[in-house]
Scaffold this motif. Structure first.
Motif, PDB file in Angstrom:
ATOM      1  N   ASP A  69     -10.835  -5.956   0.285  1.00  0.00           N
ATOM      2  CA  ASP A  69      -9.546  -5.479   0.792  1.00  0.00           C
ATOM      3  C   ASP A  69      -8.622  -6.626   1.160  1.00  0.00           C
ATOM      4  OD1 ASP A  69     -11.320  -2.793   2.306  1.00  0.00           O
ATOM      5  OD2 ASP A  69      -9.988  -2.656   0.577  1.00  0.00           O
TER       6      ASP A  69
ATOM      7  N   TYR B 149       5.128 -10.241   4.003  1.00  0.00           N
ATOM      8  CA  TYR B 149       5.497  -8.828   4.062  1.00  0.00           C
ATOM      9  C   TYR B 149       4.299  -7.963   4.447  1.00  0.00           C
ATOM     10  CZ  TYR B 149       9.561 -10.386   1.392  1.00  0.00           C
ATOM     11  OH  TYR B 149      10.688 -11.034   0.981  1.00  0.00           O
TER      12      TYR B 149
ATOM     13  N   TYR C 224       3.242  -3.684   5.491  1.00  0.00           N
ATOM     14  CA  TYR C 224       3.696  -2.310   5.323  1.00  0.00           C
ATOM     15  C   TYR C 224       2.737  -1.338   6.002  1.00  0.00           C
ATOM     16  CZ  TYR C 224       6.033  -4.672   1.440  1.00  0.00           C
ATOM     17  OH  TYR C 224       6.761  -5.536   0.689  1.00  0.00           O
TER      18      TYR C 224
ATOM     19  N   TYR D  34       1.765   2.745   5.535  1.00  0.00           N
ATOM     20  CA  TYR D  34       1.893   3.969   4.767  1.00  0.00           C
ATOM     21  C   TYR D  34       1.035   5.049   5.424  1.00  0.00           C
ATOM     22  CZ  TYR D  34       3.668   1.312   0.729  1.00  0.00           C
ATOM     23  OH  TYR D  34       4.403   0.523  -0.118  1.00  0.00           O
TER      24      TYR D  34
ATOM     25  N   LEU E 121       1.095   8.460  -1.166  1.00  0.00           N
ATOM     26  CA  LEU E 121       1.338   7.544  -0.054  1.00  0.00           C
ATOM     27  C   LEU E 121       2.834   7.455   0.189  1.00  0.00           C
ATOM     28  CD1 LEU E 121      -1.239   6.152  -1.813  1.00  0.00           C
ATOM     29  CD2 LEU E 121      -1.155   4.697   0.212  1.00  0.00           C
TER      30      LEU E 121
ATOM     31  N   PHE F 143      -2.555   3.560   5.984  1.00  0.00           N
ATOM     32  CA  PHE F 143      -2.904   2.335   5.287  1.00  0.00           C
ATOM     33  C   PHE F 143      -1.885   1.245   5.588  1.00  0.00           C
ATOM     34  CE2 PHE F 143      -6.472   3.438   2.715  1.00  0.00           C
ATOM     35  CZ  PHE F 143      -6.353   4.799   2.465  1.00  0.00           C
TER      36      PHE F 143
ATOM     37  N   ARG G 180       2.091  -8.192   1.226  1.00  0.00           N
ATOM     38  CA  ARG G 180       2.642  -8.758  -0.009  1.00  0.00           C
ATOM     39  C   ARG G 180       3.042 -10.179   0.298  1.00  0.00           C
ATOM     40  NH1 ARG G 180       7.832  -8.648  -2.805  1.00  0.00           N
ATOM     41  NH2 ARG G 180       8.821  -7.641  -1.020  1.00  0.00           N
TER      42      ARG G 180
ATOM     43  N   THR H  71       6.740 -11.785  -5.599  1.00  0.00           N
ATOM     44  CA  THR H  71       5.451 -11.187  -5.931  1.00  0.00           C
ATOM     45  C   THR H  71       5.530  -9.699  -5.639  1.00  0.00           C
ATOM     46  OG1 THR H  71       4.318 -13.216  -5.291  1.00  0.00           O
ATOM     47  CG2 THR H  71       2.981 -11.219  -5.439  1.00  0.00           C
ATOM     48  N   ASP H  72       5.262  -8.882  -6.658  1.00  0.00           N
ATOM     49  CA  ASP H  72       5.417  -7.449  -6.463  1.00  0.00           C
ATOM     50  C   ASP H  72       4.195  -6.759  -5.888  1.00  0.00           C
ATOM     51  OD1 ASP H  72       7.181  -7.593  -9.512  1.00  0.00           O
ATOM     52  OD2 ASP H  72       8.060  -7.223  -7.545  1.00  0.00           O
ATOM     53  N   THR H  73       3.035  -7.325  -6.095  1.00  0.00           N
ATOM     54  CA  THR H  73       1.799  -6.619  -5.770  1.00  0.00           C
ATOM     55  C   THR H  73       1.614  -6.446  -4.279  1.00  0.00           C
ATOM     56  OG1 THR H  73       0.762  -7.566  -7.732  1.00  0.00           O
ATOM     57  CG2 THR H  73      -0.695  -6.602  -6.072  1.00  0.00           C
ATOM     58  N   GLN H  74       1.345  -5.215  -3.888  1.00  0.00           N
ATOM     59  CA  GLN H  74       0.965  -4.916  -2.515  1.00  0.00           C
ATOM     60  C   GLN H  74      -0.555  -4.691  -2.478  1.00  0.00           C
ATOM     61  OE1 GLN H  74       3.189  -1.903  -0.438  1.00  0.00           O
ATOM     62  NE2 GLN H  74       5.156  -2.584  -1.262  1.00  0.00           N
ATOM     63  N   TYR H  75      -1.201  -5.336  -1.518  1.00  0.00           N
ATOM     64  CA  TYR H  75      -2.642  -5.206  -1.336  1.00  0.00           C
ATOM     65  C   TYR H  75      -2.894  -4.362  -0.103  1.00  0.00           C
ATOM     66  CZ  TYR H  75      -2.751  -9.080  -4.614  1.00  0.00           C
ATOM     67  OH  TYR H  75      -2.572  -9.869  -5.722  1.00  0.00           O
ATOM     68  N   PHE H  76      -3.787  -3.385  -0.265  1.00  0.00           N
ATOM     69  CA  PHE H  76      -3.993  -2.410   0.797  1.00  0.00           C
ATOM     70  C   PHE H  76      -5.263  -2.675   1.606  1.00  0.00           C
ATOM     71  CE2 PHE H  76      -0.816   0.929   0.267  1.00  0.00           C
ATOM     72  CZ  PHE H  76      -0.235   0.528  -0.919  1.00  0.00           C
ATOM     73  N   GLY H  77      -5.195  -2.323   2.883  1.00  0.00           N
ATOM     74  CA  GLY H  77      -6.351  -2.373   3.752  1.00  0.00           C
ATOM     75  C   GLY H  77      -7.221  -1.140   3.572  1.00  0.00           C
ATOM     76  N   PRO H  78      -8.293  -1.029   4.376  1.00  0.00           N
ATOM     77  CA  PRO H  78      -9.263   0.058   4.206  1.00  0.00           C
ATOM     78  C   PRO H  78      -8.835   1.385   4.797  1.00  0.00           C
ATOM     79  CG  PRO H  78      -9.947  -1.368   5.975  1.00  0.00           C
ATOM     80  CD  PRO H  78      -8.730  -2.011   5.352  1.00  0.00           C
TER      81      PRO H  78
END
Lengths: 112, 113
Positions: free
Chosen positions: B1, B31, B33, B35, B43, B90, B94, B99-106
């Motif tokens: 994650d 960045y 976020y 959700y 989401l 969640f 970023r 950089t467009d990719t958002q990485y999500f937590g658990p």
């Protein structure tokens, strides 16, 4: 109002088959279209993404097809495997990906 | 994650009580976020932050507030929880503006009774 419409809600595919998930949008300002894969109890993970300057992007067994004029994009999973069983979300954004709008998700089940 | 932790992972609370969810990242990403995920809605973005003390509203911000006093921590507060805020929350991060990719937590599963 759902900014990105996703279908189908659920999908069952035989092992080795092709899984196809479709998304449509209205906002022509969207310029980034990612697909996320989510397993139960986990957060979504980026699978593959495309920008509207190309019509197709392939990474391994996963392909995004993009039709700018129709405002539609789709995810194709070739040679689907039981390990691909997950929920898939399409998304779209503008403005450097701060406002990422997700579809409602497709639960994919691949039967052995 | 992707170096993101969320706490608590599960919480049950009663209507009208305040609740704070924490997102902690070790990636030094600019960045962050919040959700919420609900069946039939996918989401939806609640709030986001583009730097320390810099935040903005998302699609479903009513009833929520956020704070970011350090790069690594982003807090989501429900001042007075309602049953409609029962959801899975969640956090995502970023790295840069390009950089467009958002990485999500658990995720945190919150139930408001």
């Amino acid at each position: 109002q759902q900014q990105v419409k996703q279908s189908p809600q659920s999908l069952i595919v035989q092992k080795g088959g092709i899984s196809i998930i479709n998304c449509a949008y209205e906002n022509t300002a969207f310029d980034y279209f990612p697909w996320y894969q989510q397993f139960p109890g986990k957060g979504p993970a980026l699978l593959i993404a495309i920008r509207p300057d190309v019509s197709e992007k392939k990474e391994g067994r996963f392909t995004i097809s993009f039709n700018k004029s129709a405002k539609q994009f789709s995810l194709h999973i070739m040679d689907s495997q039981p390990g691909d069983s997950a929920t898939y979300f399409c998304a779209a954004s503008i403005d450097g990906a701060n406002n990422l709008f997700f579809g409602t998700g497709t639960r994919l089940t691949v039967i052995p | 994650d992707a170096g993101i932790t969320q706490s608590p992972r599960h919480k049950v609370t009663e209507t009208g009580t305040p609740v704070t969810l924490r997102c902690h990242q070790t990636e030094n990403h600019r960045y962050m976020y919040w959700y919420r995920q609900d069946p039939g809605h996918g989401l939806r973005l609640i709030h986001y932050s583009y730097g320390v003390k810099d935040t903005d509203k998302g699609e479903v911000s009513d009833g929520y507030s956020v704070s970011r006093s350090k790069t690594e921590d982003f807090l989501l507060t429900l001042e007075s929880a309602t049953s409609s805020q029962t959801s899975v929350y969640f956090c995502a991060i970023r790295g840069t503006a390009t950089t467009d990719t958002q990485y999500f937590g658990p995720g945190t599963r919150l139930t408001v009774l």
